[in-house]
Design a protein around this motif. Structure first.
Motif, PDB file in Angstrom:
ATOM      1  N   THR A 487       0.828  -1.211   0.000  1.00 34.84           N
ATOM      2  CA  THR A 487       0.000   0.000   0.000  1.00 34.84           C
ATOM      3  C   THR A 487       0.863   1.263   0.000  1.00 34.84           C
ATOM      4  O   THR A 487       0.578   2.236  -0.723  1.00 34.84           O
ATOM      5  CB  THR A 487      -0.932  -0.008   1.229  1.00 34.84           C
ATOM      6  N   LEU A 488       1.930   1.253   0.805  1.00 37.80           N
ATOM      7  CA  LEU A 488       2.823   2.414   0.845  1.00 37.80           C
ATOM      8  C   LEU A 488       3.471   2.666  -0.510  1.00 37.80           C
ATOM      9  O   LEU A 488       3.596   3.824  -0.942  1.00 37.80           O
ATOM     10  CB  LEU A 488       3.902   2.196   1.908  1.00 37.80           C
ATOM     11  N   VAL A 489       3.871   1.595  -1.199  1.00 38.25           N
ATOM     12  CA  VAL A 489       4.505   1.774  -2.509  1.00 38.25           C
ATOM     13  C   VAL A 489       3.494   2.258  -3.536  1.00 38.25           C
ATOM     14  O   VAL A 489       3.806   3.107  -4.385  1.00 38.25           O
ATOM     15  CB  VAL A 489       5.163   0.455  -2.965  1.00 38.25           C
ATOM     16  N   PHE A 491       0.945   4.172  -3.023  1.00 38.34           N
ATOM     17  CA  PHE A 491       0.672   5.588  -2.791  1.00 38.34           C
ATOM     18  C   PHE A 491       1.929   6.442  -2.915  1.00 38.34           C
ATOM     19  O   PHE A 491       1.862   7.577  -3.392  1.00 38.34           O
ATOM     20  CB  PHE A 491       0.050   5.780  -1.396  1.00 38.34           C
ATOM     21  N   GLY A 492       3.070   5.914  -2.476  1.00 37.76           N
ATOM     22  CA  GLY A 492       4.297   6.709  -2.470  1.00 37.76           C
ATOM     23  C   GLY A 492       5.126   6.610  -3.726  1.00 37.76           C
ATOM     24  O   GLY A 492       6.047   7.404  -3.918  1.00 37.76           O
ATOM     25  N   GLY A 493       4.867   5.597  -4.561  1.00 37.00           N
ATOM     26  CA  GLY A 493       5.576   5.467  -5.827  1.00 37.00           C
ATOM     27  C   GLY A 493       7.038   5.091  -5.661  1.00 37.00           C
ATOM     28  O   GLY A 493       7.429   4.405  -4.704  1.00 37.00           O
ATOM     29  N   GLU A 494       7.848   5.567  -6.607  1.00 34.92           N
ATOM     30  CA  GLU A 494       9.251   5.173  -6.666  1.00 34.92           C
ATOM     31  C   GLU A 494      10.027   5.617  -5.427  1.00 34.92           C
ATOM     32  O   GLU A 494      10.893   4.898  -4.931  1.00 34.92           O
ATOM     33  CB  GLU A 494       9.894   5.762  -7.926  1.00 34.92           C
ATOM     34  N   ILE A 495       9.727   6.814  -4.935  1.00 29.27           N
ATOM     35  CA  ILE A 495      10.452   7.323  -3.766  1.00 29.27           C
ATOM     36  C   ILE A 495      10.226   6.418  -2.556  1.00 29.27           C
ATOM     37  O   ILE A 495      11.162   6.060  -1.822  1.00 29.27           O
ATOM     38  CB  ILE A 495      10.024   8.771  -3.454  1.00 29.27           C
ATOM     39  N   MET A 496       8.970   6.015  -2.338  1.00 29.05           N
ATOM     40  CA  MET A 496       8.662   5.139  -1.204  1.00 29.05           C
ATOM     41  C   MET A 496       9.331   3.779  -1.373  1.00 29.05           C
ATOM     42  O   MET A 496       9.819   3.191  -0.396  1.00 29.05           O
ATOM     43  CB  MET A 496       7.147   4.969  -1.066  1.00 29.05           C
TER      44      MET A 496
END
Length: 740
Positions: A487-489, A491-496
């Motif tokens: 879920t974090l990836v 929503f956060g994309g490449e940076i996360m």
């Protein structure tokens, strides 16, 4: 975007290698504990046999790789971008989870973790996709391969029961045949036993597992299937004759051959079944990337139905993975610690510190079992009861010889039966939990063998319940953690993704490269000679350190009390309990001394008893610390009055005096200095007790407050008295060491 996925693939490859290290540290117990526990061969010999099994077994794991590709979810429902996030979340969560369990020294299941991580991340991806499309979350079930996932999960659960029951039943039958004095029966039927064991190993590992090997040709597999009965009959008859000749003509111990072959076969089965847990996801991600790169379609539009196709992993890659597993076996300190956990639980010995404490369910099961045993004993004819009991009567231990955790019969049953169960599941492409299968076979066999006596049963059963409960904890934590990471990836994309990846690697580097190297080596434990000079060194090293820790904990308890900080006192109470456990474990070494393989001289015998007395005194101080910490915590938690003014200053002065009188001129803790200043400290305690009697009416000190204050004074008095005795014992041990 193409470079982003290449970096992610490289990251998954690195994580796969680290995951192999962490996972094998957890699972090394599966195929090493029986051989090491019965000490049939040298440590290095056992390790080389396991090394060969792991390397060859890795090449038989190709068929299991489909589990990561399509065993838990339906890949055709996800795009390439979503699949990569799922695989990334699985690997990050898996490394963090397994490292946490290994740090606690508790066996867990890499299979359970990988299956539920795939499930948790797939559900998170499906929910994210459905919410983004405005669809109902009730459609999540269509994204999961329900039938296969249910078969895998139920297979893992059922295997735990099957492993325990089969281990208990087969061990019971084997013990009836051989008894603990198995030399006579061994010479008559040892060849049949060895022939049966080897035939079973060859059938389940080689013949049933052949279709999963990366190098096997279809025509070879067809020939094996067509001639199975003839091959098995020939093997059994030929091997039985061969091994009986070894026993009768050459007096060769075939148990040594069986146990080493069982170690090889179990390592073989482990690598064949469990390698998918570590490298299956990166391989599936690599296949997905190749298909997407060749399609020329956008990552969010390319659906991953191609993962439904069967795939064969390259043999060279599987051998490389096996090599990483082998290096972990040889050099991982964590692997050795988890091995000791399982050997302790299976051991027939009692008296030393148990790995697990007692629990209410464990006590209830023991009580019910004892009641049932009495009923059965009353019903069973006396002649039959005595005959059965004679088969389970342990063989006498020669003087000066240390008993084995389990003998050759039980070690061979553990290894061969575990290998058969795991290899059977591998041939069906079911990722069995090798940890729980081997653990429960060992528990079942030790239960049937009478290793759980009244001194150890409650701890062993509590340990089994604790480890089994780890199955459910692992499942819950794995699915939740993987779902959160996915879920974090999303929503956060490449940076996360970069942050989470670096965090996982940093955690592993910190926990593995800076791990404590103070764990006892299994090799060294069996070769220590507990003579007077060795015992003098042990006491000289530990007594000052234990004195320092005792006074430090007293200081922490006092400061937590005077500052009215409940959290600090909870920490101090936990530290005091841990300290007491450490002292109990150190005191328990005396029982190992009593069973040492070196016959002691009179001086050595006296020194060992002095060791027991010294650590008994130090442990009593630890027990008093526990009571003091609990009383102080209850005082603050109940919001009673806190000492102020002179009473508080007097307690701080007392602890400061204990700290000062326990140190030599160079600042290090010194028992002799403490002994020299003991009378001065006792006079100070008498003065403080008199001051308290004067302060009670003047300052209105309550009964509870007075009791707690007196408990501090009593602890200080006990600390001085017990360490004075320890100092005198230390002097006596020094004299004994000079005599020897």
């Amino acid at each position: 975007m193409d470079s982003y996925y290449l970096v992610m693939l490289a990251f998954l490859g690195v994580i796969a290698i680290i995951d192999l290290f962490v996972g094998v540290s957890n699972d090394a117990v599966n195929f090493l504990n029986s051989a090491l526990g019965c000490r049939i061969a040298k440590f290095r010999t056992t390790m080389w046999v396991a090394t060969a099994g792991v390397l060859l077994g890795a090449t038989f794991s190709s068929g299991m790789m489909e589990i990561a590709r399509s065993g838990v979810f339906n890949p055709q429902m996800f795009s390439f971008a979503e699949i990569m996030v799922i695989f990334f979340a699985v690997m990050v969560a898996d490394v963090i989870l397994l490292d946490a369990f290994n740090t606690l020294g508790l066996p867990t299941s890499t299979t359970v973790s990988i299956v539920f991580e795939l499930l948790g991340s797939a559900i998170a991806a499906a929910c994210f996709k459905l919410v983004a499309d405005g669809a109902s979350l009730t459609e999540v079930a269509g994204y999961i391969n329900n039938s296969k996932a249910l078969a895998i999960i139920s297979g893992i659960l059922i295997s735990v029961v099957v492993a325990f029951v089969s281990g208990a039943v087969i061990q019971y039958i084997a013990r009836l045949i051989f008894s603990f004095r198995f030399e006579g029966a061994y010479r008559k039927v040892g060849g049949v036993y060895a022939g049966l064991a080897f035939t079973a190993i060859i059938y389940f590992l080689v013949m049933k597992g052949a279709k999963g090997a990366s190098f096997m040709r279809p025509e070879w597999i067809d020939w094996i299937n067509a001639n199975t009965t003839v091959i098995l009959a020939t093997l059994f008859i030929g091997l039985t004759i061969l091994f009986q000749a070894f026993i009768s003509l050459f007096n060769i111990n075939v148990f040594r051959i069986i146990i080493l072959a069982g170690t090889f076969s179990l390592a073989f089965a482990f690598a064949g079944n469990d390698l998918v847990n570590f490298v299956g996801v990166p391989l599936a991600a690599y296949d997905a990337y190749r298909e997407w790169a060749a399609s020329g379609t956008a990552d969010s539009a390319f659906m991953m139905g191609g993962l439904l196709k069967p795939s064969t992993a390259p043999t060279a890659f599987l051998l490389f993975s096996g090599l990483v597993m082998v290096l972990t076996l040889w050099f991982s300190k964590k692997a050795h610690r988890v091995i000791q956990t399982s050997i302790n639980l299976s051991s027939a010995q009692s008296g030393e510190q148990e790995q697990f404490g007692a629990s209410l369910p464990g006590r209830m099961i023991v009580r019910a079992s004892m009641t049932l045993g009495k009923v059965i004993h009353q019903i069973m004819p006396g002649t039959l009861s005595r005959a059965l009991a004679s088969r389970f009567e342990p063989a006498p231990v020669a003087e000066g010889t240390e008993p084995l955790p389990f003998d050759y019969v039980r070690a061979s049953i553990n290894l061969v039966l575990s290998a058969i169960l795991i290899a059977s599941a591998t041939s069906l492409k079911l990722p069995l939990s090798t940890t729980y299968v081997t653990f429960m076979v060992a528990m079942g066999s030790s239960f049937a063998d009478g290793a759980w006596d009244r001194e150890t049963a409650v701890y062993r059963i509590s340990g089994v319940l604790t480890v089994i409960s780890g199955w459910f904890i692992t499942a819950l934590c794995a699915s939740t953690l993987a779902g959160i990471v996915a879920t974090l990836v999303f929503f956060g994309g490449e940076i996360m993704a970069v942050i989470l990846g670096l965090a996982a690697i940093a955690l592993l580097v910190r926990s593995n490269l800076k791990a404590s190297l103070s764990d006892d080596s299994l090799v060294k434990q069996s070769s220590v000679r507990y003579d007077a000079p060795t015992i003098r060194t042990m006491i000289d090293e530990k007594a000052p350190e234990n004195l320092r820790r005792s006074i430090e904990l007293c200081r922490k308890i006092l400061e937590g009390l005077l500052s009215d900080r409940e959290s600090a006192l909870r920490t101090a109470k936990s530290d005091a309990s841990e300290f007491f456990d450490d002292l109990s474990a150190a005191r328990g070494i005396y029982y190992r001394m009593a069973l040492s393989d070196k016959k002691p001289s009179e001086a050595d015998f006296d020194a060992r008893y002095c060791y027991f007395r010294a650590f008994t005194n130090m442990r009593e101080v630890g027990r008093s610390l526990q009571g003091l910490a609990k009383l102080a915590l209850d005082h603050v938690a109940n919001r009673h009055r806190i000492y102020e003014g002179r009473l508080a200053d007097d307690l701080r002065t007392l602890v400061g005096l204990l700290e000062a009188m326990s140190k030599s001129e160079n600042g290090n803790p010194d028992i002799s200095v403490f002994h020299a200043n003991a009378q001065k400290a006792l006079q100070a305690i008498d003065r403080l007790q008199t001051e308290l009697l004067r302060a009670i009416p003047a300052e209105g000190i309550s009964i509870r407050g007075s009791e707690l204050y007196l408990t501090f004074l009593l602890f200080a008095r006990e600390l001085i008295n017990h360490y004075e005795i320890t100092a005198m014992i230390q002097t006596k041990v020094n004299a004994l060491a000079e005599e020897s």
